[in-house]
Design a protein around this motif. Structure first.
Motif, PDB file in Angstrom:
ATOM      1  N   UNK A  15      40.219  38.703  34.278  1.00  0.00           N
ATOM      2  CA  UNK A  15      39.254  37.925  33.528  1.00  0.00           C
ATOM      3  C   UNK A  15      37.868  38.344  34.019  1.00  0.00           C
ATOM      4  N   UNK A  16      37.158  39.117  33.203  1.00  0.00           N
ATOM      5  CA  UNK A  16      35.870  39.652  33.641  1.00  0.00           C
ATOM      6  C   UNK A  16      34.810  38.571  33.801  1.00  0.00           C
ATOM      7  N   UNK A  17      34.914  37.501  33.040  1.00  0.00           N
ATOM      8  CA  UNK A  17      33.957  36.410  33.226  1.00  0.00           C
ATOM      9  C   UNK A  17      34.077  35.813  34.621  1.00  0.00           C
ATOM     10  N   UNK A  18      35.313  35.644  35.087  1.00  0.00           N
ATOM     11  CA  UNK A  18      35.511  35.118  36.442  1.00  0.00           C
ATOM     12  C   UNK A  18      35.195  36.185  37.494  1.00  0.00           C
ATOM     13  N   UNK A  19      35.577  37.407  37.212  1.00  0.00           N
ATOM     14  CA  UNK A  19      35.413  38.470  38.200  1.00  0.00           C
ATOM     15  C   UNK A  19      33.953  38.859  38.408  1.00  0.00           C
ATOM     16  N   UNK A  20      33.184  38.931  37.321  1.00  0.00           N
ATOM     17  CA  UNK A  20      31.804  39.411  37.419  1.00  0.00           C
ATOM     18  C   UNK A  20      30.787  38.280  37.489  1.00  0.00           C
ATOM     19  N   UNK A  38      21.737  43.507  39.641  1.00  0.00           N
ATOM     20  CA  UNK A  38      22.463  44.784  39.670  1.00  0.00           C
ATOM     21  C   UNK A  38      23.237  44.944  40.967  1.00  0.00           C
ATOM     22  N   UNK A  39      22.620  44.585  42.076  1.00  0.00           N
ATOM     23  CA  UNK A  39      23.291  44.688  43.377  1.00  0.00           C
ATOM     24  C   UNK A  39      24.502  43.762  43.461  1.00  0.00           C
ATOM     25  N   UNK A  40      24.336  42.520  42.976  1.00  0.00           N
ATOM     26  CA  UNK A  40      25.463  41.583  42.973  1.00  0.00           C
ATOM     27  C   UNK A  40      26.588  42.101  42.090  1.00  0.00           C
ATOM     28  N   UNK A  41      26.244  42.601  40.924  1.00  0.00           N
ATOM     29  CA  UNK A  41      27.248  43.119  39.999  1.00  0.00           C
ATOM     30  C   UNK A  41      27.957  44.334  40.587  1.00  0.00           C
ATOM     31  N   UNK A  42      27.203  45.199  41.225  1.00  0.00           N
ATOM     32  CA  UNK A  42      27.787  46.369  41.873  1.00  0.00           C
ATOM     33  C   UNK A  42      28.760  45.951  42.974  1.00  0.00           C
ATOM     34  N   UNK A  43      28.405  44.923  43.725  1.00  0.00           N
ATOM     35  CA  UNK A  43      29.290  44.412  44.771  1.00  0.00           C
ATOM     36  C   UNK A  43      30.588  43.870  44.173  1.00  0.00           C
ATOM     37  N   UNK A  44      30.468  43.137  43.074  1.00  0.00           N
ATOM     38  CA  UNK A  44      31.668  42.585  42.411  1.00  0.00           C
ATOM     39  C   UNK A  44      32.567  43.709  41.897  1.00  0.00           C
ATOM     40  N   UNK A  45      31.960  44.729  41.302  1.00  0.00           N
ATOM     41  CA  UNK A  45      32.736  45.857  40.774  1.00  0.00           C
ATOM     42  C   UNK A  45      33.409  46.620  41.918  1.00  0.00           C
ATOM     43  N   UNK A  46      32.710  46.784  43.026  1.00  0.00           N
ATOM     44  CA  UNK A  46      33.309  47.455  44.188  1.00  0.00           C
ATOM     45  C   UNK A  46      34.503  46.667  44.717  1.00  0.00           C
ATOM     46  N   UNK A  47      34.379  45.350  44.719  1.00  0.00           N
ATOM     47  CA  UNK A  47      35.498  44.512  45.162  1.00  0.00           C
ATOM     48  C   UNK A  47      36.683  44.658  44.225  1.00  0.00           C
ATOM     49  N   UNK A  48      36.417  44.686  42.922  1.00  0.00           N
ATOM     50  CA  UNK A  48      37.509  44.877  41.952  1.00  0.00           C
ATOM     51  C   UNK A  48      38.157  46.240  42.134  1.00  0.00           C
ATOM     52  N   UNK A  49      37.350  47.250  42.348  1.00  0.00           N
ATOM     53  CA  UNK A  49      37.881  48.615  42.533  1.00  0.00           C
ATOM     54  C   UNK A  49      38.777  48.670  43.763  1.00  0.00           C
ATOM     55  N   UNK A  50      38.356  48.014  44.833  1.00  0.00           N
ATOM     56  CA  UNK A  50      39.158  47.971  46.047  1.00  0.00           C
ATOM     57  C   UNK A  50      40.473  47.225  45.814  1.00  0.00           C
ATOM     58  N   UNK A  51      40.408  46.129  45.076  1.00  0.00           N
ATOM     59  CA  UNK A  51      41.629  45.358  44.778  1.00  0.00           C
ATOM     60  C   UNK A  51      42.582  46.149  43.906  1.00  0.00           C
ATOM     61  N   UNK A  52      42.048  46.880  42.950  1.00  0.00           N
ATOM     62  CA  UNK A  52      42.904  47.677  42.053  1.00  0.00           C
ATOM     63  C   UNK A  52      43.591  48.805  42.813  1.00  0.00           C
TER      64      UNK A  52
END
Length: 133
Positions: free
Chosen positions: A4-9, A116-130
């Motif tokens: 769920x990208x709304x929750x993730x991002x 942008x920094x917060x969003x980048x951090x969230x995306x990095x966390x998702x990438x690590x989880x995947x």
């Protein structure tokens, strides 16, 4: 399990668009600082963010499926307003204060970068989880 990208991002995916729109408005104010009769505009960030999150923008209806999707534009629908002047009218009807506009533009730029920094951090966390690391 679906993501769920709304929750993730979080809210940061919406703040980027609103901050970008505000940067355009402030840049327009700066560009028209010497235009007679120009009135400084700004964006109601809270209302614009709520519109972006709920998708409550007003769109034009299509009479045929081959028509492109269009959107109406008015200041009320885009949460824009005319800013109250900080300085008296100089006689040409322009109320843009370049110093105020530059300060607001820089503040908006810093807030855009923070989102942008917060969003980048969230995306990095998702990438690590995947990746499962």
């Amino acid at each position: 399990m679906a993501i769920n990208f709304d929750k993730a991002l979080g809210i940061h995916q919406y703040t980027l668009g609103v901050r970008s729109r505000r940067a355009e408005i402030l840049a327009s104010n700066l560009a028209n600082a010497d235009t007679p009769g120009y009135k400084a505009r700004d964006l109601n960030f809270k209302e614009a963010l709520l519109s972006a999150r709920t998708g409550s923008g007003l769109s034009l209806s299509r009479t045929d499926t081959t028509h492109r999707v269009g959107h109406t534009f008015s200041m009320a629908q885009s949460n824009e307003y005319y800013r109250v002047a900080n300085q008296p009218d100089t006689g040409d009807g322009n109320n843009v204060d370049a110093e105020v506009e530059r300060n607001l533009f820089m503040k908006n730029s810093i807030e855009y970068q923070a989102s942008l920094d917060f969003l980048n951090s969230k995306i990095s966390s998702l990438r690590t989880a995947i990746k499962g690391q």
